[in-house]
Design a protein around this motif. Sequence first.
Motif, PDB file in Angstrom:
ATOM      1  N   VAL A 135       0.837  -1.202   0.000  1.00 22.10           N
ATOM      2  CA  VAL A 135       0.000   0.000   0.000  1.00 22.10           C
ATOM      3  C   VAL A 135       0.867   1.245   0.000  1.00 22.10           C
ATOM      4  O   VAL A 135       0.620   2.202  -0.743  1.00 22.10           O
ATOM      5  CB  VAL A 135      -0.946  -0.004   1.220  1.00 22.10           C
ATOM      6  CG1 VAL A 135      -1.626   1.363   1.387  1.00 22.10           C
ATOM      7  CG2 VAL A 135      -1.998  -1.096   1.078  1.00 22.10           C
ATOM      8  N   ARG A 136       1.922   1.247   0.820  1.00 25.13           N
ATOM      9  CA  ARG A 136       2.775   2.425   0.941  1.00 25.13           C
ATOM     10  C   ARG A 136       3.564   2.731  -0.340  1.00 25.13           C
ATOM     11  O   ARG A 136       4.063   3.836  -0.507  1.00 25.13           O
ATOM     12  CB  ARG A 136       3.728   2.272   2.123  1.00 25.13           C
ATOM     13  CG  ARG A 136       3.063   2.542   3.473  1.00 25.13           C
ATOM     14  CD  ARG A 136       2.735   4.012   3.615  1.00 25.13           C
ATOM     15  NE  ARG A 136       1.998   4.276   4.851  1.00 25.13           N
ATOM     16  CZ  ARG A 136       0.710   4.544   4.915  1.00 25.13           C
ATOM     17  NH1 ARG A 136      -0.012   4.589   3.802  1.00 25.13           N
ATOM     18  NH2 ARG A 136       0.114   4.786   6.062  1.00 25.13           N
ATOM     19  N   GLU A 137       3.659   1.779  -1.230  1.00 25.37           N
ATOM     20  CA  GLU A 137       4.314   2.041  -2.505  1.00 25.37           C
ATOM     21  C   GLU A 137       3.534   3.037  -3.355  1.00 25.37           C
ATOM     22  O   GLU A 137       4.099   3.725  -4.195  1.00 25.37           O
ATOM     23  CB  GLU A 137       4.479   0.730  -3.293  1.00 25.37           C
ATOM     24  CG  GLU A 137       5.498  -0.225  -2.688  1.00 25.37           C
ATOM     25  CD  GLU A 137       5.538  -1.561  -3.412  1.00 25.37           C
ATOM     26  OE1 GLU A 137       4.726  -1.750  -4.353  1.00 25.37           O
ATOM     27  OE2 GLU A 137       6.360  -2.417  -3.039  1.00 25.37           O
ATOM     28  N   VAL A 138       2.221   3.120  -3.105  1.00 24.47           N
ATOM     29  CA  VAL A 138       1.373   3.947  -3.968  1.00 24.47           C
ATOM     30  C   VAL A 138       0.471   4.913  -3.213  1.00 24.47           C
ATOM     31  O   VAL A 138      -0.171   5.776  -3.822  1.00 24.47           O
ATOM     32  CB  VAL A 138       0.486   3.052  -4.877  1.00 24.47           C
ATOM     33  CG1 VAL A 138       1.347   2.244  -5.822  1.00 24.47           C
ATOM     34  CG2 VAL A 138      -0.402   2.127  -4.045  1.00 24.47           C
ATOM     35  N   SER A 139       0.370   4.787  -1.892  1.00 24.85           N
ATOM     36  CA  SER A 139      -0.609   5.599  -1.159  1.00 24.85           C
ATOM     37  C   SER A 139      -0.130   5.895   0.256  1.00 24.85           C
ATOM     38  O   SER A 139       0.605   5.114   0.862  1.00 24.85           O
ATOM     39  CB  SER A 139      -1.956   4.850  -1.096  1.00 24.85           C
ATOM     40  OG  SER A 139      -2.877   5.528  -0.261  1.00 24.85           O
ATOM     41  N   GLN A 140      -0.593   7.041   0.794  1.00 21.16           N
ATOM     42  CA  GLN A 140      -0.331   7.421   2.183  1.00 21.16           C
ATOM     43  C   GLN A 140      -1.604   7.349   3.021  1.00 21.16           C
ATOM     44  O   GLN A 140      -1.732   8.022   4.038  1.00 21.16           O
ATOM     45  CB  GLN A 140       0.270   8.831   2.235  1.00 21.16           C
ATOM     46  CG  GLN A 140       1.603   8.962   1.522  1.00 21.16           C
ATOM     47  CD  GLN A 140       2.662   8.064   2.109  1.00 21.16           C
ATOM     48  OE1 GLN A 140       2.729   7.851   3.307  1.00 21.16           O
ATOM     49  NE2 GLN A 140       3.522   7.513   1.243  1.00 21.16           N
TER      50      GLN A 140
END
Length: 219
Positions: A67-72
């Motif tokens: 998830v953290r690869e694309v979103s905060q």
Amino acid sequence: MTHLLLVEDDEVIRNTVGLALERYGYQVSTAGDGLAGLELFRSGGHDVLLLDVMLPALDGIGLTRRVREVSQVPILMMSARGDSLDVVSGLEAGADDYVVKPVDTAVLVARIRSLLRRGGQRQGSAQLVFGDLVIDPEGMEVHRGGSRLALSPTELKLLLEFAANPGVVLDRQTLLANVWDYAWDGDSRVVDLCVQRLRAKVGADRIETVRGFGYKLRR
């Protein structure tokens, strides 16, 4: 309506927690394993993710990293044991907070509301400049060397707390109260690991450790 994604492999817990959160007015999507949760996340529209640590197919730590690869988007980890390794691994992967199961619904809702407040807070319009670091509290943006930084709501709130008190040492309990909204003694590892993640983005020398006391933002 606030949309939550709950990823929990125990069907009883998943259904019980999901129904309880719906009674608080949340829209809840659920998944029983990490890969299914990842697919639901990719469909978009979720305001907070609630992830169990121990998941089949893709565990909560791996899901957090993906998830953290694309979103905060705010992430709240749920650990059955409160095991130190689980907690540290989840926070290092990018989670914003954690709770230990079984968790009281009111406590869970309080943690969710805290995460949502961080993302929506405004603290004034004047830009704050610290060397090559430029913080825009009104636009909720941070730039370093002209490049915009991708900060999670918790990382941004933590940085704003430091920026509001430049050169002032803030102890962990103060940060837990002001950033995480803990009205009781929280786990200081949450602070330490979030500071570690923030340093990697704003510059390791920007936030100074004052041993035995806490942290401060260099003027």
